[in-house]
Write an enzyme that holds these catalytic residues in place. Structure first.
Site, PDB file in Angstrom:
ATOM      1  N   ASN A   1       2.520  -7.641   7.952  1.00 18.06           N
ATOM      2  CA  ASN A   1       2.347  -9.046   6.611  1.00 18.06           C
ATOM      3  C   ASN A   1       4.024  -9.088   6.996  1.00 18.06           C
ATOM      4  OD1 ASN A   1      -0.401  -9.249   6.565  1.00 18.06           O
ATOM      5  ND2 ASN A   1      -0.805  -7.459   4.455  1.00 18.06           N
TER       6      ASN A   1
ATOM      7  N   LYS B   1       0.908  -8.566  13.828  1.00 20.12           N
ATOM      8  CA  LYS B   1      -0.755  -8.427  12.731  1.00 20.12           C
ATOM      9  C   LYS B   1      -0.657 -10.507  13.339  1.00 20.12           C
ATOM     10  CE  LYS B   1      -2.613  -8.649   8.856  1.00 20.12           C
ATOM     11  NZ  LYS B   1      -3.056  -8.512   7.191  1.00 20.12           N
TER      12      LYS B   1
ATOM     13  N   ARG C   1       0.712  -1.318   0.061  1.00 20.11           N
ATOM     14  CA  ARG C   1       0.028   0.059  -0.194  1.00 20.11           C
ATOM     15  C   ARG C   1       1.104   0.917   0.264  1.00 20.11           C
ATOM     16  NH1 ARG C   1      -3.756  -3.277  -1.895  1.00 20.11           N
ATOM     17  NH2 ARG C   1      -4.114  -4.826  -0.862  1.00 20.11           N
TER      18      ARG C   1
ATOM     19  N   GLU D   1      -4.478   4.179   0.447  1.00 15.70           N
ATOM     20  CA  GLU D   1      -4.927   3.581   0.313  1.00 15.70           C
ATOM     21  C   GLU D   1      -6.291   3.373  -0.243  1.00 15.70           C
ATOM     22  OE1 GLU D   1      -4.646  -0.049   2.234  1.00 15.70           O
ATOM     23  OE2 GLU D   1      -5.740  -1.546   0.880  1.00 15.70           O
TER      24      GLU D   1
ATOM     25  N   HIS E   1     -16.355   0.148   0.896  1.00 12.43           N
ATOM     26  CA  HIS E   1     -15.646  -0.167   0.884  1.00 12.43           C
ATOM     27  C   HIS E   1     -16.047  -1.097  -0.909  1.00 12.43           C
ATOM     28  CE1 HIS E   1     -13.573  -4.790   1.097  1.00 12.43           C
ATOM     29  NE2 HIS E   1     -12.857  -4.122   1.621  1.00 12.43           N
TER      30      HIS E   1
ATOM     31  N   ASP F   1     -12.246  -0.639   8.044  1.00 14.69           N
ATOM     32  CA  ASP F   1     -10.664  -0.681   7.000  1.00 14.69           C
ATOM     33  C   ASP F   1     -10.023   0.623   6.875  1.00 14.69           C
ATOM     34  OD1 ASP F   1      -7.950  -1.850   6.374  1.00 14.69           O
ATOM     35  OD2 ASP F   1      -8.879  -3.619   5.119  1.00 14.69           O
TER      36      ASP F   1
ATOM     37  N   GLU G   1      -6.204 -12.272   8.103  1.00 18.25           N
ATOM     38  CA  GLU G   1      -5.899 -12.210   6.637  1.00 18.25           C
ATOM     39  C   GLU G   1      -4.614 -13.139   6.296  1.00 18.25           C
ATOM     40  OE1 GLU G   1      -5.236  -7.350   5.593  1.00 18.25           O
ATOM     41  OE2 GLU G   1      -7.316  -7.473   5.671  1.00 18.25           O
TER      42      GLU G   1
HETATM   43  C1  BDP Z   1      -5.731  -3.664   4.576  1.00 18.15           C
HETATM   44  C2  BDP Z   1      -4.477  -3.804   3.085  1.00 18.15           C
HETATM   45  C3  BDP Z   1      -3.279  -4.816   3.789  1.00 18.15           C
HETATM   46  C4  BDP Z   1      -3.664  -4.434   5.299  1.00 18.15           C
HETATM   47  C5  BDP Z   1      -4.408  -4.825   6.018  1.00 18.15           C
HETATM   48  C6  BDP Z   1      -3.205  -4.551   7.988  1.00 18.15           C
HETATM   49  O1  BDP Z   1      -5.054  -3.919   2.179  1.00 18.15           O
HETATM   50  O2  BDP Z   1      -3.221  -4.816   2.706  1.00 18.15           O
HETATM   51  O3  BDP Z   1      -2.362  -5.735   5.812  1.00 18.15           O
HETATM   52  O4  BDP Z   1      -5.402  -3.881   6.021  1.00 18.15           O
HETATM   53  O5  BDP Z   1      -3.992  -3.807   8.167  1.00 18.15           O
HETATM   54  O6  BDP Z   1      -6.952  -2.065   4.551  1.00 18.15           O
HETATM   55  O7  BDP Z   1      -2.693  -5.882   8.019  1.00 18.15           O
END
Ligand code: BDP
Length: 706
Positions: free
Chosen positions: A213, A290, A171, A396, A524, A368, A294
């Protein structure tokens, strides 16, 4: 040929161009003619000195005389320990009350005489005070009657870089990562120091260098050495480094067969990893994690809770004074009835079970980082846990680095939102400031918009978002408009009329984006995966990643019902908000479709139907960008030609993309509402299929993670 100012925006708001007004120049020259600033050999005072030299030389045309000599000095700068005249009991007590990052800039009685002082109980405060003095000169604040006492309200003011070790940035829209991992630890370009200066100038004192990540390699011995080198550059500027830790690192590194928090060997691995890091970086900030979100690994992979996972790493950091920041941005791999509710459901039962050095980091809204969301209900529901607030500075969801969207207004809206935790007046700012419980830790984090592009942020006005983030993290009670004004004065001009027009553009810009992207509480509905451009028709794939899941538009209406008859997500808010949000009649219209599903013909406060109001909101959003373009045209001459032209080109892109958003969204929604466009709304230029067929390629910001 464009005339360049030679730096294309690289100097950020620290331009230090000469003060053109003679009276102000004289005042500051008088105040800073001879500065006493004992630097010793430690970092922050040296950094303060270097900045004062650089800044005052630029502003006044002459380098100041800075020495350790107090006699004859026009300004005494230092701490009570470094500068003995500042060590009297009264001043010392005043400074101690402001803490090591606070400072005084004003006149005080020193050895029987009233003298100008720039003083702090700590070295970092001295640096912040130096930047304050320079900012005042840059923005032409008169020195007469000058009296500043300042201190941060939040302890950790942190930038989170979503930067990968291969140089890509998740991002990120401003080029590749500024961290040149490949050439670290040996190569330390000047840019790192300029990055640190920019942060210190707004009070940012922490940086998580790597993507949430996370790559387990970041914790390897080789990368710890690289991080240590960066920490060495940032340290004099009061910045502590953090790393993101991948929960499965003990396993990924090949050291162990498990990452289960209950396995003693796992705790031992983290303890020895922490020890190794602190040997190299004694002031290491800690880890940002994190987990179970996801697809990231986490304690739930072993049937353990988030608290157990967080406490595992926190215990490893505790002996070294480190902090563990655990993100509450979680939602399970299988879509639930309402994604907005998940973080609350998972975390509220854990309130009070985190170790004292844990911060739970909550995104500003429950979904988000959308252009507008309500504040996150967790802020009213975890009184026994230190909560950090996470904003996204990188745009983003607000047009990447192509759109001018001043986020000061977004940050302000969230910080000032009343959570009603324990009664009225418990704003988000107060909750995170720790004044309402918590463990004495406090943190505001922002996902960085900094990259290797010449102008750092990819858009000259995106620099204002970095700036505003830092200023509000330091003092959440500041007004977005005042911050915009400071920034405009430092970045462009002190011409009052021009400043007024620039600030007006900035202040309306985020609302413009909301208008042409997601008005009236929509969220979104952007393009799949890369999140570029509109995609309201997206309905395939994991449901809670689709637009249709969030807008629920059909022939009879639009919106996500989160009231008592829907998912009841409103119950996660304290009264009276749950009642306010819970009924479509009382819900603020700007959040209507977030909380309610309503018929297309629902009458709105304006007397128009929802459908007509929605169409007009899109049209107004586009109109606002056209107005920004006009306003900018009138500002030629107040920016160097390069920045002027670049902003101009970007505003043209923004207008075209605003139109794309409006036309694509309205074509799609009209295909369901089957209603005509009201007067004042221009019909889309193409049919829906045209917009659906647009498939942008090589969109930036995807990044590469393992
Ligand atoms: C989302 C993004 C993603 C991030 C995620 C996060 O699209 O790339 O890894 O947030 O905050 O908005 O972990």
């Amino acid at each position: 040929m464009r005339r360049s100012d030679g730096c294309g925006g690289y100097r950020l708001w620290l331009r230090y161009d000469p003060i053109d007004d003679p009276a102000t120049r004289r005042d500051y020259a008088r105040l800073t003619r001879r500065i006493c600033l004992p630097t010793g050999s430690s970092g922050a005072p040296m950094a303060a000195r270097a900045e004062l030299e650089r800044g005052l030389e630029g502003l006044l045309g002459e380098a100041p005389r800075i020495s350790e000599e107090a006699r004859g000095a026009t300004l005494l700068a230092g701490t009570p320990d470094s500068c003995p005249p500042l060590g009297n009991a009264e001043l010392r007590a005043e400074l101690e009350a402001l803490g090591p990052e606070g400072y005084i800039l004003g006149r005080r009685l020193v050895a029987g005489r009233r003298r100008w002082v720039l003083a702090s109980a700590g070295e970092a405060g001295l640096l912040y005070g130096a930047f304050r003095l320079l900012r005042m000169a840059q923005t032409r604040v008169p020195t007469s009657g000058l009296e500043v006492r300042d201190r941060p309200s939040v302890k950790l003011r942190m930038l989170d870089h979503w930067d990968n070790l291969d140089g890509t940035v998740e991002r990120g829209y401003a080029g590749s990562s500024i961290w040149d991992w490949h050439r670290l630890p040996g190569y330390l370009p000047e840019r790192y120091r300029d990055y640190a200066r920019a942060n210190a100038s707004v009070g940012i004192n922490a940086a998580a260098l790597t993507n949430v990540n996370a790559d387990p390699l970041a914790l390897s011995t080789e990368y710890i050495e690289k991080t240590a080198a960066l920490a060495g550059v940032l340290r004099p500027y009061g910045i502590r480094v953090f790393l993101t830790a991948r929960f499965s690192a003990p396993l990924d590194s090949g050291a162990l067969a498990t990452a289960d928090p209950r396995a003693p060997e796992v705790a031992a691995w983290w303890a020895s990893k922490a020890e190794e890091i602190y040997r190299c970086i004694p002031d290491f900030g800690g880890f940002l994690v994190k987990a179970n979100s996801e697809g990231q690994p986490g304690p739930q992979d072993y049937g353990r809770s988030h608290a157990e996972g967080a406490n595992l790493l926190a215990a490893a950091l505790a002996p070294h004074g480190g902090t563990l920041i655990w993100r509450a941005f979680v939602y399970s791999a299988r879509a639930s009835e309402d994604r907005a509710k998940q973080a609350y459901e998972e975390f509220v039962p854990l309130d009070g079970s985190f170790l004292p050095n844990v911060l739970v980091q909550v995104k500003n809204g429950p979904i988000d980082f959308q252009p507008r969301e309500p504040f996150h209900p967790l802020f009213s529901a975890m009184p026994r846990t230190a909560l950090a607030l996470e904003f996204q500075i990188t745009q983003e969801y607000l047009g990447f680095a192509s759109h001018l969207a001043y986020l000061g207004t977004l940050f302000e809206e969230v910080l000032r939102a009343d959570t009603f935790r324990g009664g009225p007046g418990a704003t988000v700012a107060k909750v995170i400031g720790g004044s309402q419980g918590g463990q004495g830790l406090s943190c505001v984090a922002g996902v960085s918009n900094v990259g290797a592009s010449l102008d750092w942020c990819g858009h000259h006005f995106a620099q204002a978002n970095w700036y505003a983030f830092g200023r509000l993290a330091w003092d959440p009670s500041l007004a977005a408009a005042d911050i915009a004004e400071e920034w405009a004065r430092m970045s462009f001009t002190n011409d009052d009329g021009a400043v007024h027009r620039i600030v007006a553009m900035m202040m309306g810009s985020r609302e413009a984006v909301v208008g042409y992207m997601t008005p009236l509480g929509l969220i979104h509905i952007m393009g799949w995966d890369h999140h570029y451009g509109p995609g309201p028709w997206i309905s395939e794939g994991r449901p809670d990643w689709t637009s249709a899941y969030f807008h629920r538009a059909a022939g009879d209406g639009i919106g996500f019902e989160r009231g008592p008859l829907g998912s009841a997500a409103v119950d996660q808010y304290a009264p009276p908000l749950r009642e306010l949000f819970g009924s479509a009649d009382s819900c603020p219209e700007e959040l209507l479709l977030y909380f309610h599903r309503v018929p297309w013909d629902r009458p709105m406060r304006s007397g128009r139907t929802l459908w007509n109001e929605l169409c007009l909101a899109y049209q107004r959003g586009v109109g606002a960008v056209a107005a920004m373009r006009d306003a900018w045209e009138g500002l030629a001459g107040f920016a160097d030609a390069v920045r002027f032209e670049e902003v101009r080109e970007l505003l043209a892109i923004q207008e075209a993309e605003a139109l794309w958003w409006k036309d694509a969204c309205l074509s799609y929604f009209a295909s369901l509402s089957k209603r005509p466009y009201p007067e004042g709304v221009r019909a889309p230029a193409h049919g829906l299929e045209y917009y659906k067929a647009l498939k942008p390629q090589y969109v930036p910001g995807i990044g590469r993670t393992r």
